[in-house]
Design a protein around this motif. Structure first.
Motif, PDB file in Angstrom:
ATOM      1  N   PHE A  62     -48.001 -72.526  50.263  1.00 32.08           N
ATOM      2  CA  PHE A  62     -48.824 -72.585  51.474  1.00 32.08           C
ATOM      3  C   PHE A  62     -50.225 -72.034  51.194  1.00 32.08           C
ATOM      4  O   PHE A  62     -51.235 -72.620  51.624  1.00 32.08           O
ATOM      5  CB  PHE A  62     -48.152 -71.775  52.589  1.00 32.08           C
ATOM      6  N   TYR A  63     -50.284 -70.927  50.470  1.00 36.88           N
ATOM      7  CA  TYR A  63     -51.580 -70.324  50.114  1.00 36.88           C
ATOM      8  C   TYR A  63     -52.426 -71.306  49.289  1.00 36.88           C
ATOM      9  O   TYR A  63     -53.630 -71.468  49.527  1.00 36.88           O
ATOM     10  CB  TYR A  63     -51.345 -69.041  49.317  1.00 36.88           C
ATOM     11  N   TYR A  64     -51.771 -71.995  48.351  1.00 38.79           N
ATOM     12  CA  TYR A  64     -52.474 -72.981  47.524  1.00 38.79           C
ATOM     13  C   TYR A  64     -52.954 -74.159  48.366  1.00 38.79           C
ATOM     14  O   TYR A  64     -54.110 -74.586  48.250  1.00 38.79           O
ATOM     15  CB  TYR A  64     -51.556 -73.468  46.405  1.00 38.79           C
ATOM     16  N   ILE A  65     -52.085 -74.694  49.219  1.00 44.85           N
ATOM     17  CA  ILE A  65     -52.440 -75.843  50.055  1.00 44.85           C
ATOM     18  C   ILE A  65     -53.648 -75.524  50.926  1.00 44.85           C
ATOM     19  O   ILE A  65     -54.620 -76.302  51.001  1.00 44.85           O
ATOM     20  CB  ILE A  65     -51.249 -76.265  50.949  1.00 44.85           C
ATOM     21  N   MET A  66     -53.611 -74.388  51.584  1.00 49.08           N
ATOM     22  CA  MET A  66     -54.720 -74.017  52.465  1.00 49.08           C
ATOM     23  C   MET A  66     -55.971 -73.640  51.674  1.00 49.08           C
ATOM     24  O   MET A  66     -57.095 -73.944  52.098  1.00 49.08           O
ATOM     25  CB  MET A  66     -54.302 -72.856  53.379  1.00 49.08           C
ATOM     26  N   GLY A  67     -55.774 -73.001  50.527  1.00 47.74           N
ATOM     27  CA  GLY A  67     -56.924 -72.601  49.715  1.00 47.74           C
ATOM     28  C   GLY A  67     -57.624 -73.770  49.063  1.00 47.74           C
ATOM     29  O   GLY A  67     -58.857 -73.757  48.899  1.00 47.74           O
ATOM     30  N   GLU A  79     -64.315 -84.773  48.155  1.00 51.32           N
ATOM     31  CA  GLU A  79     -64.527 -85.444  46.876  1.00 51.32           C
ATOM     32  C   GLU A  79     -64.030 -84.596  45.702  1.00 51.32           C
ATOM     33  O   GLU A  79     -63.699 -85.118  44.628  1.00 51.32           O
ATOM     34  CB  GLU A  79     -66.020 -85.752  46.661  1.00 51.32           C
ATOM     35  N   TYR A  80     -63.973 -83.297  45.934  1.00 50.72           N
ATOM     36  CA  TYR A  80     -63.545 -82.379  44.860  1.00 50.72           C
ATOM     37  C   TYR A  80     -62.101 -82.627  44.451  1.00 50.72           C
ATOM     38  O   TYR A  80     -61.709 -82.324  43.327  1.00 50.72           O
ATOM     39  CB  TYR A  80     -63.725 -80.926  45.318  1.00 50.72           C
ATOM     40  N   TRP A  81     -61.286 -83.187  45.351  1.00 48.64           N
ATOM     41  CA  TRP A  81     -59.912 -83.493  44.987  1.00 48.64           C
ATOM     42  C   TRP A  81     -59.869 -84.395  43.757  1.00 48.64           C
ATOM     43  O   TRP A  81     -59.047 -84.192  42.852  1.00 48.64           O
ATOM     44  CB  TRP A  81     -59.196 -84.204  46.128  1.00 48.64           C
ATOM     45  N   ASN A  82     -60.759 -85.383  43.715  1.00 52.12           N
ATOM     46  CA  ASN A  82     -60.770 -86.329  42.597  1.00 52.12           C
ATOM     47  C   ASN A  82     -61.201 -85.660  41.301  1.00 52.12           C
ATOM     48  O   ASN A  82     -60.728 -86.023  40.218  1.00 52.12           O
ATOM     49  CB  ASN A  82     -61.693 -87.505  42.909  1.00 52.12           C
ATOM     50  N   LEU A 295     -53.084 -71.708  40.256  1.00 51.35           N
ATOM     51  CA  LEU A 295     -54.203 -70.756  40.178  1.00 51.35           C
ATOM     52  C   LEU A 295     -55.398 -71.392  39.473  1.00 51.35           C
ATOM     53  O   LEU A 295     -56.556 -71.141  39.856  1.00 51.35           O
ATOM     54  CB  LEU A 295     -53.760 -69.491  39.444  1.00 51.35           C
ATOM     55  N   LYS A 296     -55.149 -72.224  38.462  1.00 50.71           N
ATOM     56  CA  LYS A 296     -56.249 -72.926  37.780  1.00 50.71           C
ATOM     57  C   LYS A 296     -56.916 -73.927  38.717  1.00 50.71           C
ATOM     58  O   LYS A 296     -58.138 -74.082  38.705  1.00 50.71           O
ATOM     59  CB  LYS A 296     -55.726 -73.623  36.532  1.00 50.71           C
ATOM     60  N   VAL A 297     -56.105 -74.610  39.510  1.00 51.22           N
ATOM     61  CA  VAL A 297     -56.660 -75.558  40.479  1.00 51.22           C
ATOM     62  C   VAL A 297     -57.546 -74.826  41.483  1.00 51.22           C
ATOM     63  O   VAL A 297     -58.660 -75.263  41.807  1.00 51.22           O
ATOM     64  CB  VAL A 297     -55.540 -76.333  41.209  1.00 51.22           C
ATOM     65  N   LEU A 298     -57.061 -73.697  41.985  1.00 48.62           N
ATOM     66  CA  LEU A 298     -57.823 -72.925  42.968  1.00 48.62           C
ATOM     67  C   LEU A 298     -59.110 -72.348  42.389  1.00 48.62           C
ATOM     68  O   LEU A 298     -60.130 -72.270  43.078  1.00 48.62           O
ATOM     69  CB  LEU A 298     -56.949 -71.788  43.528  1.00 48.62           C
ATOM     70  N   SER A 299     -59.059 -71.953  41.119  1.00 43.04           N
ATOM     71  CA  SER A 299     -60.232 -71.333  40.498  1.00 43.04           C
ATOM     72  C   SER A 299     -61.242 -72.346  39.992  1.00 43.04           C
ATOM     73  O   SER A 299     -62.384 -72.013  39.680  1.00 43.04           O
ATOM     74  CB  SER A 299     -59.797 -70.432  39.337  1.00 43.04           C
ATOM     75  N   GLY A 300     -60.807 -73.617  39.891  1.00 43.85           N
ATOM     76  CA  GLY A 300     -61.699 -74.653  39.356  1.00 43.85           C
ATOM     77  C   GLY A 300     -61.779 -74.667  37.852  1.00 43.85           C
ATOM     78  O   GLY A 300     -62.620 -75.347  37.272  1.00 43.85           O
ATOM     79  N   GLY A 301     -60.869 -73.928  37.197  1.00 42.60           N
ATOM     80  CA  GLY A 301     -60.854 -73.885  35.744  1.00 42.60           C
ATOM     81  C   GLY A 301     -60.225 -75.128  35.132  1.00 42.60           C
ATOM     82  O   GLY A 301     -59.609 -75.933  35.836  1.00 42.60           O
TER      83      GLY A 301
END
Length: 305
Positions: A62-67, A79-82, A295-301
């Motif tokens: 849930f934290y990941y989905i909302m974040g 657009e960032y999803w892509n 965590l990598k997805v959330l951080s943009g790494g």
């Protein structure tokens, strides 16, 4: 006199035998009750172990989905999803496709809401102490799973109808199960058949959380496969089977749990406890692999495997 002595002796022996038999029966009853108690405790403890593990996993999901999805919607940066998922051959956002993007947002955010709110419905203390919250949360949950199913149908059959892949078929079956189980959950609650209502609510819980189970199972396969030196890859047959297994296996396990809880012998309860313990350990392995990815997805790494 001698005959009287023999009779008294015989009566004493008979009483001794009867007392011995009663003691033996009593001991067997105690042993039987002890074994039953241990079997019930084993089943209860492994159930709690599974639930606590799932609770932590789902709330982090849930934290990941909302974040990730929630924040990008609020900031109008879908657009960032892509940018993140194009490397996996997926383009969730499509310029000019308002209805498709809306369906994807509903599907993603719905999975997060279901992951967070569903667990509260399963906790007896919450149900008994806060009945109004249980009822309101139930309405929110049912509305969300309905949107989850409908948005899934739209994404599979309208947004990307040609060709419909195996995972699309799995999503469609899962959607119908969600709608069917939701209907039965509500209908039985209205009829005040609480025992049956809770069973169908549990089934609804599993099918509506199939997105989370799918991902945890995927990473569990990758992590355990690498640990065993099997060199797992995304094209393995496991992934085709897991498209359906992510909700079929939980439903079968739940049915085994119902049987063990209500009519199962001690041996069935021990077997069920072992199955739940094994599933929970595999869940933990999947969460260990999935958490760094999120965590990598959330951080943009950079995302690597």
């Amino acid at each position: 006199m001698e005959n009287s002595h023999d009779a008294n002796t015989g009566s004493a022996i008979e009483r001794e035998i009867q007392n011995t038999d009663k003691t033996g029966v009593h001991r067997r009853e105690i042993t039987k009750l002890t074994n039953k108690s241990l079997a019930n405790k084993s089943l209860n403890y492994t159930t709690v172990f599974w639930f606590v593990t799932a609770l932590f996993g789902q709330w982090f999901f849930f934290y990941y989905i909302m974040g990730f999805y929630g924040t990008s919607v609020i900031n109008d940066n879908m657009e960032y999803w892509n940018v993140v998922f194009e490397q996996f051959g997926v383009t969730p956002y499509r310029a000019g496709d308002f209805s498709g993007n809306l369906a994807f947002v509903a599907h993603a955010l719905g999975a997060g809401i279901v992951a967070f709110g569903g667990a509260f419905q399963l906790i007896p203390k919450v149900r008994n102490s806060f009945p109004k919250f249980h009822k309101i949360n139930g309405y929110v949950y049912l509305t969300t799973v309905f949107c989850l199913a409908i948005s899934g149908f739209y994404l599979v059959w309208i947004r990307d109808p040609d060709p419909v892949k195996l995972n699309g078929i799995g999503t469609t079956i899962n959607g119908f199960l969600i709608l069917g189980f939701a209907y039965l959950t509500v209908r039985l609650a209205i009829k005040k058949d609480i025992a049956s209502h809770r069973k169908w609510a549990l089934r609804l819980f599993f099918v509506s959380n199939a997105q989370w189970i799918l991902r945890v199972g995927t990473f569990s396969y990758l992590v355990t496969g690498n640990m065993l030196g099997m060199k797992p890859a995304f094209g393995d047959p496991f992934f085709y089977m897991w498209t359906f297994g992510c909700y079929v296996i939980p439903l079968l396990t739940l049915q085994l749990y119902f049987y063990a809880k209500e009519r199962g012998s001690n041996s069935v309860k021990y077997v069920t406890s072992g199955v739940l313990f094994l599933i929970t350990m595999l869940m933990i392995m999947g969460m260990v692999g999935y958490t760094p990815f999120l965590l990598k997805v959330l951080s943009g790494g950079p995302i690597t495997f």
